[in-house]
Enzyme design. Structure first.
Site, short mmCIF file in Angstrom:
data_model
loop_
_atom_site.label_atom_id
_atom_site.label_comp_id
_atom_site.label_asym_id
_atom_site.label_seq_id
_atom_site.Cartn_x
_atom_site.Cartn_y
_atom_site.Cartn_z
N GLY A 53 0.76 -1.24 0.00
CA GLY A 53 0.00 0.00 0.00
C GLY A 53 0.79 1.29 0.00
O GLY A 53 0.22 2.35 0.26
N TRP A 55 2.11 2.98 -2.57
CA TRP A 55 1.64 3.88 -3.63
C TRP A 55 0.25 4.39 -3.31
O TRP A 55 -0.08 5.54 -3.61
CB TRP A 55 1.68 3.18 -4.99
CG TRP A 55 3.05 3.20 -5.60
CD1 TRP A 55 4.24 3.24 -4.94
CD2 TRP A 55 3.36 3.22 -7.00
NE1 TRP A 55 5.28 3.26 -5.84
CE2 TRP A 55 4.78 3.25 -7.11
CE3 TRP A 55 2.61 3.19 -8.16
CZ2 TRP A 55 5.44 3.27 -8.34
CZ3 TRP A 55 3.27 3.19 -9.40
CH2 TRP A 55 4.66 3.24 -9.47
N ASP A 75 -5.97 -5.51 -5.15
CA ASP A 75 -4.97 -6.57 -5.03
C ASP A 75 -5.67 -7.82 -4.52
O ASP A 75 -6.69 -7.75 -3.83
CB ASP A 75 -3.86 -6.17 -4.05
CG ASP A 75 -2.56 -6.94 -4.30
OD1 ASP A 75 -1.53 -6.30 -4.52
OD2 ASP A 75 -2.59 -8.18 -4.29
N ASP A 91 -9.37 -9.77 -8.40
CA ASP A 91 -8.49 -10.16 -9.50
C ASP A 91 -8.65 -9.17 -10.64
O ASP A 91 -9.76 -8.97 -11.15
CB ASP A 91 -8.86 -11.58 -9.94
CG ASP A 91 -7.85 -12.18 -10.90
OD1 ASP A 91 -7.12 -11.41 -11.54
OD2 ASP A 91 -7.81 -13.41 -11.02
N ASP A 116 2.48 -0.99 -9.61
CA ASP A 116 3.86 -1.27 -9.21
C ASP A 116 4.03 -2.75 -8.89
O ASP A 116 4.88 -3.12 -8.11
CB ASP A 116 4.23 -0.41 -7.99
CG ASP A 116 5.71 -0.45 -7.67
OD1 ASP A 116 6.52 -0.48 -8.62
OD2 ASP A 116 6.07 -0.47 -6.48
N LYS A 186 5.41 -0.28 -13.92
CA LYS A 186 6.80 -0.72 -13.87
C LYS A 186 7.12 -1.59 -15.07
O LYS A 186 6.30 -2.37 -15.53
CB LYS A 186 7.06 -1.51 -12.59
CG LYS A 186 8.50 -1.94 -12.43
CD LYS A 186 8.70 -2.79 -11.19
CE LYS A 186 8.51 -2.01 -9.93
NZ LYS A 186 8.80 -2.80 -8.71
#
Length: 338
Positions: A53, A55, A75, A91, A116, A186
């Site tokens: 958590g 970000w 998540d 999901d 990320d 990323k």
């Protein structure tokens, strides 16, 4: 090595604890924002692969603090609550998750989607880059066979897009991102990253590769900053299949002409900022004495939780070394009498 050793080696790890961030990765998003003003005019943001958590913390302070801002974190892993952040334990490969995100935004699309997340890396760059590429290259042409989707649960803390650390991060972004919106994810920079850039340019008017100063130079990670979401005419977002064609030619990296995209590479963060690859003393410039700070939020259900419990009870199996075994009388070879 003592518990202060990592504080000394990784200054961003230490500063994250001292400033209340859940992970050092918070500085990466902060430095990206310094360079690109990602949060300017943003009132609705989505954090994919959000656990633990850090970000989401940044988004809640920069966007949620504006009063009208809304932040949704997604998540599969459980995550400790954060003020101003709506959490979805779901999901991102499922359409129901995309619908739930839009529902929390009262039917409006998001201004910003960040991710990320990353696969468990092996340290073998070619392997890691391939895994990242397969996670991203989950979009096939209409009518082409669909490869198995990678569940979000297989992704660990840390990435997104060699590409995208979540294969479906871009896919779900096409469902929830408004035209002109921004997408940050990323990536692992490798020899085949040119293909990824070309594919991202299909959906965004501007694509840049950014390397925050808090990201170690020894790491091949970077971040794709995609602005101006503008999908091709006739494109219909579909989470039932991946976005990009996975059956590419072995020489797919030999792109030229209009298919070859040269993406600018930008470093982020003040040059006077701390160097993530350098070891710093425990006492920094301000002269204040060092005091150990525990992590802000330990993992709720880490994969090593059972091992920690067994270790506390002294039940964790240990490797038996020959030197630890007592020598019996039978093993003693009698020495000849002189």
């Amino acid at each position: 090595m003592g518990r202060t050793s990592k504080d000394k080696r990784d200054v961003y790890y230490r500063l994250a604890k001292e400033n209340g961030w859940r992970a050092r990765s918070a500085f990466k998003l902060l430095q990206l924002d310094e360079e690109f003003q990602l949060f300017q005019g943003v009132t609705r943001a989505v954090d994919l692969c959000a656990a633990p958590g850090s970000w989401s913390q940044v988004l809640s302070q920069k966007i949620g603090g504006q009063g009208s801002g809304h932040v949704v974190a997604v998540d599969l892993q459980a995550m400790a609550p954060l003020p101003g952040v709506i959490q979805i334990q779901g999901d991102i490969t499922q359409l129901s998750t995309a619908k739930e995100i839009i529902q929390h935004f009262e039917g409006c699309p998001a201004d910003l989607v960040v991710c990320d997340g990353a696969p468990d890396v092996t340290g073998l760059h070619d392997v890691d880059e391939y895994m990242q590429a397969q996670l991203l290259l989950a979009v096939s042409n209409p009518g082409s066979p669909c490869p198995p989707l990678v569940p979000l649960g297989h992704l660990s803390l840390g990435f997104t897009l060699s590409h995208l650390s979540c294969p479906q991060a871009l896919n779900i972004a096409t469902h929830v991102l408004k035209p002109g919106g921004c997408f940050v994810a990323k990536i692992f920079r490798g020899r085949d990253v040119t293909l990824l850039y070309s594919q991202l340019r299909v959906f965004f008017s501007s694509v840049l590769c950014a390397k925050p100063r808090s990201s170690r130079n020894s790491s091949i990670e970077a971040f794709a900053v995609c602005r101006g979401y503008d999908p091709p005419e006739g494109f219909v977002a579909d989470l039932s299949r991946p976005l990009l064609d996975h059956s590419y030619d072995p020489d797919f990296n030999q792109l030229d002409g209009p298919t070859r995209i040269i993406v600018p590479f930008v470093t982020c963060g003040d040059l006077s900022a701390y160097d993530s690859d350098r070891s710093y003393p425990l006492e920094l410039e301000d002269g204040s004495g060092y005091k150990y700070t525990p992590p802000t939020q330990p993992p709720i259900s880490p994969p090593y939780q059972e091992a920690c419990t067994l270790k506390k009870k002294g039940q964790l199996a240990k490797e038996i070394r020959p030197q630890d075994c007592p020598i019996s009388q039978v093993d003693v070879v009698p020495q000849p009498t002189p």
